[in-house]
Design a protein around this motif. Structure first.
Motif, mmCIF file in Angstrom:
data_model
loop_
_atom_site.group_PDB
_atom_site.id
_atom_site.type_symbol
_atom_site.label_atom_id
_atom_site.label_comp_id
_atom_site.label_asym_id
_atom_site.label_seq_id
_atom_site.Cartn_x
_atom_site.Cartn_y
_atom_site.Cartn_z
ATOM 1 N N LYS A 115 -21.982 2.506 -30.838
ATOM 2 C CA LYS A 115 -21.781 3.871 -30.351
ATOM 3 C C LYS A 115 -23.120 4.604 -30.219
ATOM 4 N N ASN A 116 -23.220 5.425 -29.193
ATOM 5 C CA ASN A 116 -24.416 6.260 -29.018
ATOM 6 C C ASN A 116 -24.568 7.196 -30.202
ATOM 7 N N ARG A 117 -25.792 7.420 -30.662
ATOM 8 C CA ARG A 117 -26.054 8.415 -31.701
ATOM 9 C C ARG A 117 -26.183 9.805 -31.075
ATOM 10 N N MET A 118 -26.542 9.865 -29.813
ATOM 11 C CA MET A 118 -26.612 11.122 -29.076
ATOM 12 C C MET A 118 -25.864 10.890 -27.772
ATOM 13 N N HIS A 119 -25.133 11.903 -27.324
ATOM 14 C CA HIS A 119 -24.412 11.738 -26.069
ATOM 15 C C HIS A 119 -24.551 12.994 -25.219
ATOM 16 N N ASN B 175 -21.619 3.853 -22.121
ATOM 17 C CA ASN B 175 -22.269 4.976 -22.796
ATOM 18 C C ASN B 175 -21.298 6.137 -22.886
#
Length: 138
Positions: free
Chosen positions: A80-84, A133
């Motif tokens: 999973k992205n840490r920032m989106h 993403n």
């Protein structure tokens, strides 16, 4: 004074993903810095031996939002992205009108290859772009 930010997204196919994010954000291809005629010409001035220049650069046509760089990397996305990115759908009106605009944009992005991951009715929709993403439409 605040600093400006750019967002960089690692991906397998920058050109394909750039088309998706232009639709998602209303962005355009960013022209190369003056006086260069192409991005390749501009990149040639730097010693980037580990960079093949395979990327895409997008910008907000109104100059308000951050630039989005899409850079090719060899490894796939695995966690999973840490920032989106949160896409804030423009417009005014009632909560119902706002939700209708959100779901219309979600439908356009789904047709362009995105996947709906979760719907928080009336507030936002969590999605994944064609390469997985995560982002929200609110």
């Amino acid at each position: 004074m605040a600093h400006k930010i750019d967002l960089t997204l690692d991906c397998a196919d920058p050109a394909k993903l750039a088309e998706f994010w232009k639709l998602a954000l209303g962005y355009l291809d960013e022209p190369p810095p003056a006086p260069y005629k192409t991005r390749e010409e501009w990149l040639a001035q730097f010693d980037l031996s580990d960079d093949d220049g395979d990327g895409a650069w997008l910008c907000d046509p109104d100059g308000q939002g951050p630039r989005l760089s899409l850079l090719k990397v060899p490894e796939p996305k695995v966690v999973k992205n840490r920032m989106h990115i949160d896409i804030r759908v423009a417009g005014q009106g009632s909560a119902e009108e706002r939700w209708a605009r959100i779901t219309q944009h979600v439908d356009r992005l789904t047709a362009a290859g995105a996947t709906v991951l979760r719907v928080d009715d009336g507030h936002h929709v969590t999605m994944a772009d064609p390469e997985g993403n995560e982002f929200d439409v609110a």
